[in-house]
Each structure stands twice: as C-alpha cells, then as structure tokens.
Design a protein around this motif. Sequence first.
Motif, PDB file in Angstrom:
ATOM      1  N   GLY A 124       0.818  -1.207   0.000  1.00  0.00           N
ATOM      2  CA  GLY A 124       0.000   0.000   0.000  1.00  0.00           C
ATOM      3  C   GLY A 124       0.852   1.258   0.000  1.00  0.00           C
ATOM      4  N   ILE A 125       1.939   1.249   0.770  1.00  0.00           N
ATOM      5  CA  ILE A 125       2.835   2.407   0.798  1.00  0.00           C
ATOM      6  C   ILE A 125       3.509   2.600  -0.558  1.00  0.00           C
ATOM      7  N   TYR A 126       3.840   1.497  -1.235  1.00  0.00           N
ATOM      8  CA  TYR A 126       4.431   1.580  -2.582  1.00  0.00           C
ATOM      9  C   TYR A 126       3.473   2.291  -3.532  1.00  0.00           C
ATOM     10  N   LEU A 127       2.197   1.915  -3.512  1.00  0.00           N
ATOM     11  CA  LEU A 127       1.209   2.563  -4.374  1.00  0.00           C
ATOM     12  C   LEU A 127       1.071   4.042  -4.023  1.00  0.00           C
ATOM     13  N   PHE A 128       1.038   4.330  -2.726  1.00  0.00           N
ATOM     14  CA  PHE A 128       0.942   5.728  -2.307  1.00  0.00           C
ATOM     15  C   PHE A 128       2.176   6.512  -2.761  1.00  0.00           C
ATOM     16  N   GLY A 129       3.348   5.887  -2.691  1.00  0.00           N
ATOM     17  CA  GLY A 129       4.569   6.553  -3.131  1.00  0.00           C
ATOM     18  C   GLY A 129       4.528   6.913  -4.609  1.00  0.00           C
ATOM     19  N   LEU A 130       3.981   6.016  -5.435  1.00  0.00           N
ATOM     20  CA  LEU A 130       3.852   6.319  -6.866  1.00  0.00           C
ATOM     21  C   LEU A 130       2.905   7.485  -7.103  1.00  0.00           C
ATOM     22  N   TRP A 131       1.841   7.537  -6.303  1.00  0.00           N
ATOM     23  CA  TRP A 131       0.944   8.691  -6.408  1.00  0.00           C
ATOM     24  C   TRP A 131       1.677   9.960  -6.010  1.00  0.00           C
ATOM     25  N   LEU A 132       2.479   9.883  -4.961  1.00  0.00           N
ATOM     26  CA  LEU A 132       3.163  11.054  -4.436  1.00  0.00           C
ATOM     27  C   LEU A 132       4.166  11.626  -5.427  1.00  0.00           C
ATOM     28  N   VAL A 133       4.921  10.772  -6.121  1.00  0.00           N
ATOM     29  CA  VAL A 133       5.980  11.273  -7.008  1.00  0.00           C
ATOM     30  C   VAL A 133       5.516  11.476  -8.439  1.00  0.00           C
ATOM     31  N   ARG A 134       4.401  10.826  -8.847  1.00  0.00           N
ATOM     32  CA  ARG A 134       4.021  10.919 -10.262  1.00  0.00           C
ATOM     33  C   ARG A 134       2.547  11.223 -10.506  1.00  0.00           C
ATOM     34  N   ASP A 135       1.638  10.373 -10.015  1.00  0.00           N
ATOM     35  CA  ASP A 135       0.246  10.457 -10.457  1.00  0.00           C
ATOM     36  C   ASP A 135      -0.420  11.775 -10.107  1.00  0.00           C
ATOM     37  N   ARG A 136      -0.102  12.347  -8.969  1.00  0.00           N
ATOM     38  CA  ARG A 136      -0.767  13.601  -8.596  1.00  0.00           C
ATOM     39  C   ARG A 136      -0.337  14.765  -9.484  1.00  0.00           C
ATOM     40  N   ALA A 174      -5.820  -2.570  -9.448  1.00  0.00           N
ATOM     41  CA  ALA A 174      -5.268  -1.218  -9.470  1.00  0.00           C
ATOM     42  C   ALA A 174      -4.639  -0.911 -10.827  1.00  0.00           C
ATOM     43  N   VAL A 175      -3.927  -1.884 -11.374  1.00  0.00           N
ATOM     44  CA  VAL A 175      -3.324  -1.706 -12.697  1.00  0.00           C
ATOM     45  C   VAL A 175      -4.408  -1.465 -13.751  1.00  0.00           C
ATOM     46  N   ALA A 176      -5.446  -2.318 -13.757  1.00  0.00           N
ATOM     47  CA  ALA A 176      -6.477  -2.245 -14.780  1.00  0.00           C
ATOM     48  C   ALA A 176      -7.287  -0.958 -14.674  1.00  0.00           C
ATOM     49  N   VAL A 177      -7.701  -0.610 -13.455  1.00  0.00           N
ATOM     50  CA  VAL A 177      -8.528   0.583 -13.270  1.00  0.00           C
ATOM     51  C   VAL A 177      -7.744   1.842 -13.600  1.00  0.00           C
ATOM     52  N   ALA A 208      -8.676   9.355 -12.457  1.00  0.00           N
ATOM     53  CA  ALA A 208      -7.448   8.564 -12.600  1.00  0.00           C
ATOM     54  C   ALA A 208      -6.401   8.962 -11.570  1.00  0.00           C
ATOM     55  N   GLN A 209      -6.411  10.224 -11.164  1.00  0.00           N
ATOM     56  CA  GLN A 209      -5.407  10.725 -10.230  1.00  0.00           C
ATOM     57  C   GLN A 209      -5.521  10.064  -8.862  1.00  0.00           C
ATOM     58  N   TRP A 210      -6.702   9.553  -8.516  1.00  0.00           N
ATOM     59  CA  TRP A 210      -6.937   9.059  -7.162  1.00  0.00           C
ATOM     60  C   TRP A 210      -7.002   7.539  -7.080  1.00  0.00           C
ATOM     61  N   VAL A 211      -6.715   6.851  -8.165  1.00  0.00           N
ATOM     62  CA  VAL A 211      -6.800   5.386  -8.159  1.00  0.00           C
ATOM     63  C   VAL A 211      -5.819   4.773  -7.167  1.00  0.00           C
ATOM     64  N   LEU A 243      -6.577   5.207  -3.325  1.00  0.00           N
ATOM     65  CA  LEU A 243      -7.748   4.424  -2.915  1.00  0.00           C
ATOM     66  C   LEU A 243      -7.409   2.936  -2.837  1.00  0.00           C
ATOM     67  N   PHE A 244      -6.704   2.433  -3.813  1.00  0.00           N
ATOM     68  CA  PHE A 244      -6.317   1.022  -3.777  1.00  0.00           C
ATOM     69  C   PHE A 244      -5.280   0.768  -2.688  1.00  0.00           C
ATOM     70  N   ALA A 245      -4.415   1.739  -2.429  1.00  0.00           N
ATOM     71  CA  ALA A 245      -3.447   1.586  -1.344  1.00  0.00           C
ATOM     72  C   ALA A 245      -4.165   1.397  -0.011  1.00  0.00           C
ATOM     73  N   ALA A 246      -5.182   2.223   0.245  1.00  0.00           N
ATOM     74  CA  ALA A 246      -5.952   2.104   1.486  1.00  0.00           C
ATOM     75  C   ALA A 246      -6.675   0.763   1.559  1.00  0.00           C
ATOM     76  N   ALA A 247      -7.247   0.324   0.426  1.00  0.00           N
ATOM     77  CA  ALA A 247      -7.976  -0.945   0.408  1.00  0.00           C
ATOM     78  C   ALA A 247      -7.045  -2.127   0.675  1.00  0.00           C
ATOM     79  N   ILE A 248      -5.862  -2.088   0.101  1.00  0.00           N
ATOM     80  CA  ILE A 248      -4.900  -3.193   0.284  1.00  0.00           C
ATOM     81  C   ILE A 248      -4.445  -3.282   1.733  1.00  0.00           C
TER      82      ILE A 248
END
Length: 390
Positions: free
Chosen positions: A322-334, A372-375, A341-344, A347-352
């Motif tokens: 979950g932290i890995y997914l959040f890290g990708l959001w932090l450095v790139r997706d946001r 998470a990949v597909a969505v 798409a920005q919040w996928v 949300l999946f990090a919290a669910a995992i």
Amino acid sequence: MTRHAAIRAMAPRDPHEAHRVATPLELLFDLVTVIAIAAAAAALHHAIAADHAAEGIVGYLLTFFAIWWAWMNFTWFASAYDNDDALTRLLTMVIMGGALLLAAGAERFAAHLDFSLVVSGYAVMRAGMIALWLRAAWNDPPRRAGALRYAGGIAFAQLYWLGLYFLSTPESPALLPLILLGWAIELAVPAIAERAAGTPWHRHHIVERYGLLTIIVLGEVLLAATIALQKAWDGSFDVRLVHTALSALVITFAMWWLYFAREEQLSTSRLSRSLQWGYGHLIVYAAGAAVGAGFAVLVEILTGHSKLGLRAGDLAVAVPLGIYLFGLWLVRDRFELRGAAQWVLPLFAAAIVALPFAFPALEAIAALAVAAVAVRAALAARSVRAESAA
C-alpha cells in the motif's frame, strides 16, 4: 589531452545529449546496491518474523536511507559530470567498497542500533563523493559555487555522523532524534547547492537510472517467491507456499506495471519538482523492498519458523505494498493525471492495507494489485481521450 587519456578534465555533460544511457560503471554500482538492499531487507524480515517488528522497521528505514542516499548522490553526480576516466572509475570503486561495508553492518544496525560498520562504510562512500565534487568544482568554473557547496555539505554531514558515533551510545534515548537530524542535514545539501548553481543533469538519463533501481527493488519480491517454491518442495509439498509464490509473482508484475506506466515520470527539470520526485522515491524503493521482506516473513510462518499468525504475514505484505502505491501517487500520479485517474492509487493503497483486517487472504491482496493496474490504465486512457477531444 586526448579522449583516451587516463585522467581527463571533469567537464559538465550536455543535459540534452541524445541517446544517453546508463554506463557499465553505473550498472556495476547498481550491482553493489543490490547486495546492500538485500541485506537490509533480510534484516527486516528476520526482525518481523521474530516478533520484533518495531525495532526491525526503525533499523530498516535508517539503513535503507543510507543505502539509497549514497546511490542517489552518485547517480545525480554521474548524470552531470561522469567523464569515465581512470580517476573517476577508481573513486567510484572506493564508494562501492564503502557500500559493501555498509551492507555488512545492516543486520547489526537493524537488530541492535550498532552502527559501527554502517558509519565506517558511509564514511568511505562520502569521502569518494567529496573527491568527485572537488574535481567538478576545479573543472567547471561557472558551477563551482554549487559543486563546492556539495563537497562542503557532504563533509559537514560526515563530520556530524562521526561525532555522533563517538559521542553517543545505542542505549541513548537521544540517538534516534539525532540520526533523524543527520538525515535532515543530508537532504538539505542538494537543495542548498542546486540553488547556488544547478548541475547539468540529464532528465532522461535520471529517469532511466531510477527505473533500473526500481527493477532491482522488485527483485527482492521475486527472490521471496523463489524461496517459497524451494520450501514447498523441501521434504513435503505445501500448496500454501505455492500460493505464496504465485501471489508474489503477480504482485511483482503489478508493481512493475504501475511504475512503468505510459505517463512521464519526471516531465520537468524544475528544481522543486525534481527534488520532490527524487526524494519521494525513497518511499517507493523502501516499500518495494519491504514487500519482498513481507513475503519472506510469510514463508517463515508457513514453514513453522515464526510464531506469528497468517494475518500478521499478510499485513507484512499489504502494508508496504500500500505504501508503494501511495509513493507512486506522491511522485508521479498527482502531477501527471487528471480527474478520477489521479486518485486510483491512493484508494487502492488504502484498500490493500485494510484488507487483511477484514479478510486475511494473500490472493485477495494480489487481486487488488491487479485491479489497481487495470482501473488506473482505463481511467488514464479515458482522461487522455477527453483531453484530446477538448
């Protein structure tokens, strides 16, 4: 002086150089980093399996910071100044020797906060970097102020670490805050130096270098999958270990796919954005390697070498994932995505992370990673089509 001379001027590289790729020396440096990261991850998994998670996590994060910081410093320097002469190669090999010394002390540091080997290895590494920056200062007058700030800042930080080592004890309650202060000093050096005179680092080269280290980190998860398969056929067959190995494989593929998405990793060379992206990858790398440690903990549980329950093993995988997914959001997706798409990833990090508390099943964690990949891919593509239509 000919191009093939043993010692050449360390002139700045062209930040717009075409076809700039990692050099064999950089790849060798990565190989040393692999060993150091594996040692840190092994210390983490042993600590968690022995039910000393809090101490193990603290030691892991502090050790991983030192490994990552040394790698990052060399990587950005090489992107700007690597001239591949004999002296540069020798100084880089000195830094590699320090990295191996640091790796040798990773488990002792994680277990007992005994940082004698870590500080020794780090001192060797930083001495090599100071020499490289002084060479850059001598040969690049327009950027001399920045290079000297790098050299001086690294030297000051190293004196701090040596003073901390000789004046403190592992039992001191002030040790951890003082270590964190040391890291704050280290992180401040590039920010201060780059404002004096920005180094001519190559954006595409840096993105490639970070991608290569991501692959190295994901190798820790694949290693855990291999261990699970070995244990599954070691004496008596255990299908649960096969499920663990398959889940590790699926999660590795999902982590790789999410990192190497179609969006730009670093779309600008602006200093503030570069620092956020470069520093933020510490979360991505540390969490990625910790996923592998989590799978190793699960193997220990399933083979009866740990008294922890399966829920704890699932959490050892789910939390860093979950932290890995959040890290990708932090450095790139946001920065690179818009709309839903920005919040996928958050949300999946919290669910995992939450899943093991409600439904402890490793296969479900792997399914969420794939989802998470597909969505994300579907929503990102829809966002691109909407922008094109507009």
